[in-house]
Write a protein that holds these residues in place. Sequence first.
Motif, PDB file in Angstrom:
ATOM      1  N   PRO A  86       0.825  -1.212   0.000  1.00 34.01           N
ATOM      2  CA  PRO A  86       0.000   0.000   0.000  1.00 34.01           C
ATOM      3  C   PRO A  86       0.857   1.259   0.000  1.00 34.01           C
ATOM      4  CG  PRO A  86      -0.872  -1.604   1.553  1.00 34.01           C
ATOM      5  CD  PRO A  86       0.450  -2.144   1.083  1.00 34.01           C
ATOM      6  N   ALA A  87       0.549   2.167  -0.899  1.00 30.74           N
ATOM      7  CA  ALA A  87       1.311   3.413  -1.039  1.00 30.74           C
ATOM      8  C   ALA A  87       0.448   4.426  -1.763  1.00 30.74           C
ATOM      9  CB  ALA A  87       2.609   3.166  -1.813  1.00 30.74           C
ATOM     10  N   PRO A  88       0.714   5.714  -1.537  1.00 30.30           N
ATOM     11  CA  PRO A  88      -0.057   6.749  -2.254  1.00 30.30           C
ATOM     12  C   PRO A  88       0.205   6.686  -3.754  1.00 30.30           C
ATOM     13  CG  PRO A  88       1.155   7.680  -0.391  1.00 30.30           C
ATOM     14  CD  PRO A  88       1.676   6.293  -0.591  1.00 30.30           C
ATOM     15  N   THR A  89      -0.788   7.082  -4.523  1.00 29.72           N
ATOM     16  CA  THR A  89      -0.673   7.157  -5.974  1.00 29.72           C
ATOM     17  C   THR A  89      -0.971   8.577  -6.415  1.00 29.72           C
ATOM     18  OG1 THR A  89      -1.422   4.862  -6.178  1.00 29.72           O
ATOM     19  CG2 THR A  89      -1.516   6.213  -8.162  1.00 29.72           C
ATOM     20  N   PRO A  90      -0.146   9.158  -7.294  1.00 30.27           N
ATOM     21  CA  PRO A  90      -0.413  10.528  -7.745  1.00 30.27           C
ATOM     22  C   PRO A  90      -1.752  10.623  -8.467  1.00 30.27           C
ATOM     23  CG  PRO A  90       1.266   9.492  -9.110  1.00 30.27           C
ATOM     24  CD  PRO A  90       1.047   8.587  -7.933  1.00 30.27           C
ATOM     25  N   ASP A 141       0.782   1.547 -12.905  1.00 32.17           N
ATOM     26  CA  ASP A 141       0.988   0.526 -13.929  1.00 32.17           C
ATOM     27  C   ASP A 141       0.157  -0.713 -13.647  1.00 32.17           C
ATOM     28  OD1 ASP A 141       2.289  -0.835 -11.894  1.00 32.17           O
ATOM     29  OD2 ASP A 141       4.261  -0.820 -12.841  1.00 32.17           O
ATOM     30  N   LEU A 142       0.412  -1.772 -14.396  1.00 30.29           N
ATOM     31  CA  LEU A 142      -0.371  -3.002 -14.282  1.00 30.29           C
ATOM     32  C   LEU A 142      -0.249  -3.644 -12.909  1.00 30.29           C
ATOM     33  CD1 LEU A 142      -2.058  -5.057 -16.058  1.00 30.29           C
ATOM     34  CD2 LEU A 142       0.091  -6.273 -16.413  1.00 30.29           C
ATOM     35  N   GLU A 143       0.849  -3.349 -12.197  1.00 36.91           N
ATOM     36  CA  GLU A 143       1.063  -3.926 -10.867  1.00 36.91           C
ATOM     37  C   GLU A 143       0.660  -2.975  -9.755  1.00 36.91           C
ATOM     38  OE1 GLU A 143       4.881  -6.779 -11.742  1.00 36.91           O
ATOM     39  OE2 GLU A 143       5.252  -4.616 -11.669  1.00 36.91           O
ATOM     40  N   GLY A 144       0.070  -1.830 -10.119  1.00 35.90           N
ATOM     41  CA  GLY A 144      -0.370  -0.860  -9.123  1.00 35.90           C
ATOM     42  C   GLY A 144       0.714   0.076  -8.638  1.00 35.90           C
ATOM     43  N   THR A 145       1.918  -0.004  -9.219  1.00 33.89           N
ATOM     44  CA  THR A 145       3.011   0.877  -8.828  1.00 33.89           C
ATOM     45  C   THR A 145       2.775   2.273  -9.390  1.00 33.89           C
ATOM     46  OG1 THR A 145       4.546  -0.986  -8.858  1.00 33.89           O
ATOM     47  CG2 THR A 145       5.513   1.230  -8.870  1.00 33.89           C
ATOM     48  N   THR A 194      10.079   0.683 -11.377  1.00 35.74           N
ATOM     49  CA  THR A 194      10.009   2.097 -11.759  1.00 35.74           C
ATOM     50  C   THR A 194       8.623   2.461 -12.287  1.00 35.74           C
ATOM     51  OG1 THR A 194      10.855   1.552 -13.967  1.00 35.74           O
ATOM     52  CG2 THR A 194      12.475   2.222 -12.298  1.00 35.74           C
ATOM     53  N   GLY A 195       7.651   1.561 -12.092  1.00 37.48           N
ATOM     54  CA  GLY A 195       6.295   1.841 -12.548  1.00 37.48           C
ATOM     55  C   GLY A 195       6.054   1.457 -13.991  1.00 37.48           C
ATOM     56  N   HIS A 196       6.736   0.394 -14.459  1.00 33.67           N
ATOM     57  CA  HIS A 196       6.625   0.001 -15.857  1.00 33.67           C
ATOM     58  C   HIS A 196       6.078  -1.410 -16.035  1.00 33.67           C
ATOM     59  CE1 HIS A 196       9.218   3.547 -16.248  1.00 33.67           C
ATOM     60  NE2 HIS A 196       8.727   3.624 -17.465  1.00 33.67           N
ATOM     61  N   GLY A 197       5.305  -1.903 -15.073  1.00 34.21           N
ATOM     62  CA  GLY A 197       4.612  -3.166 -15.274  1.00 34.21           C
ATOM     63  C   GLY A 197       3.589  -3.023 -16.380  1.00 34.21           C
ATOM     64  N   MET A 198       3.548  -4.002 -17.274  1.00 33.17           N
ATOM     65  CA  MET A 198       2.652  -3.917 -18.423  1.00 33.17           C
ATOM     66  C   MET A 198       2.282  -5.310 -18.900  1.00 33.17           C
ATOM     67  SD  MET A 198       5.439  -2.784 -21.346  1.00 33.17           S
ATOM     68  CE  MET A 198       4.390  -3.257 -22.719  1.00 33.17           C
TER      69      MET A 198
END
Length: 469
Positions: free
Chosen positions: A106-110, A282-286, A317-321
């Motif tokens: 769990p973490a904040p998302t912009p 991204d696809l993993e919620g990052t 780095t937020g690149h799950g796809m």
Amino acid sequence: MSEGTERDLAARVVELVRRVAGPAAQAEVLVTRSDLALTRFANSFIHQNVAETGTTVQLRLHVDGRTAAGGSSRVDPDGLAALVERTRAAARLAPPDPAWPGLTAPAPTPAGRPVDEATAFASPDERAARVRAFVDAVEGLEAAGYCRTSYRSGAFANSAGHSAVGRAAEAAMDGIARAGGADGVARHSADRLADLEGAVLGARAAAKARAATDPIELPPGRYEVVLEPAAVADLLQNLAWYGFNGKRYAERQSFAEPGVAQFDPAVTLVDDPLHASTLPFDLEGTARRALPLVEAGTTRAVAHDRRSGAEVGAGSTGHGMAGGSTFGPIPRNVRLLPADRAADVSVGAAAVGAGVTGAVGDPDTAALVAGVRRGLLVSDFWYTRVLDPKQLVVTGLTRNGVWLVEDGVPTRAVRDFRFTESYPRALGPGRVLGLGRSPVRQPDRSDGSWCEAPTVRLSSWNFTGGASG
């Protein structure tokens, strides 16, 4: 549907997994609603208007040391239950997955950029008005292309308690004008449909088409080049797929060497998804964020999803796809940052006036062309294919206009070339002679992907074949 509905659907699938596979199962769910609309024209009239609205549910499940993924467009209770059962059955048959990286905590998302509602739900008439403006602006030439709008709303949830929501909208136009067998092109992608000016794009495409008629053939060889944004976008896309890809980097199939000055000091590349309207995760919620890839010529980073990041001791780095386990994590929103200072634009514009009318469509290109003693102005690349992934040697063709430049003036249209070039080497130290100040966002074939680049002047480009072979 609303964001709340999508969030509820994602949470419902996580709960279904808990019931079916037990509390030890790890699940991540992405629910995406897409509204896509396309108005296509050819022979200077609209021949197709299509639109689709759909919701997809993507589930990845890790249970008993095995991982499987599934998807469904059914969001009714029976459809969701079938998705969970199907994915659970696939996991039983999957091989053990010792490299499973775990779930996003769990973490904040912009929040992401605001969505322009007029673009998200634009009418066919609004797209058709831009097509009409494009066709009128070509003044009798044959015109073809499309105007599209898209809206996406997504929600993510996983069994670790993390959730995120977001919205995005995009508009894009891509058109050509044809004069005597010569084509001119103009493209633009934006967050707002109101920012697409069909008349401006049509006039630019028509001017280039007229300037590209009656081409001469030049011999293959190395030429100094000025590449317009459409051609530069091909460089950025291939650099992203094959160079700044964390999976390829981990497999030693990438040219990237973080910490090494592999590029000219003029080159600064950043993958910057939040620069435009896009889903902020991204696809993993990052959470997605700007990722500097190259700073002043020095390679800084490659993109990672959770799996590739874990393999090299780094985080995502937020690149799950989708397809990342096969292709790897790919930067999809790459920007080549423009020059802080450009050459004297007025000098460039004056010089171009003496050459082929319409070959140069903007002050940036004019300024860069003005400094070329003998070289080529190239509008676009296409049909590019990678010959050597490690060195990123690419072959392809020019398209939509090439011109010979002599003493800062475009003098003749040139027939298309085949080229074979290492993209990193072409942008290497000492090889970038200038960048424009005004980048143009180029639409991609896949929704949510784009490249933004200015015009670029390079000292050398290897053309290996002419129109005759």
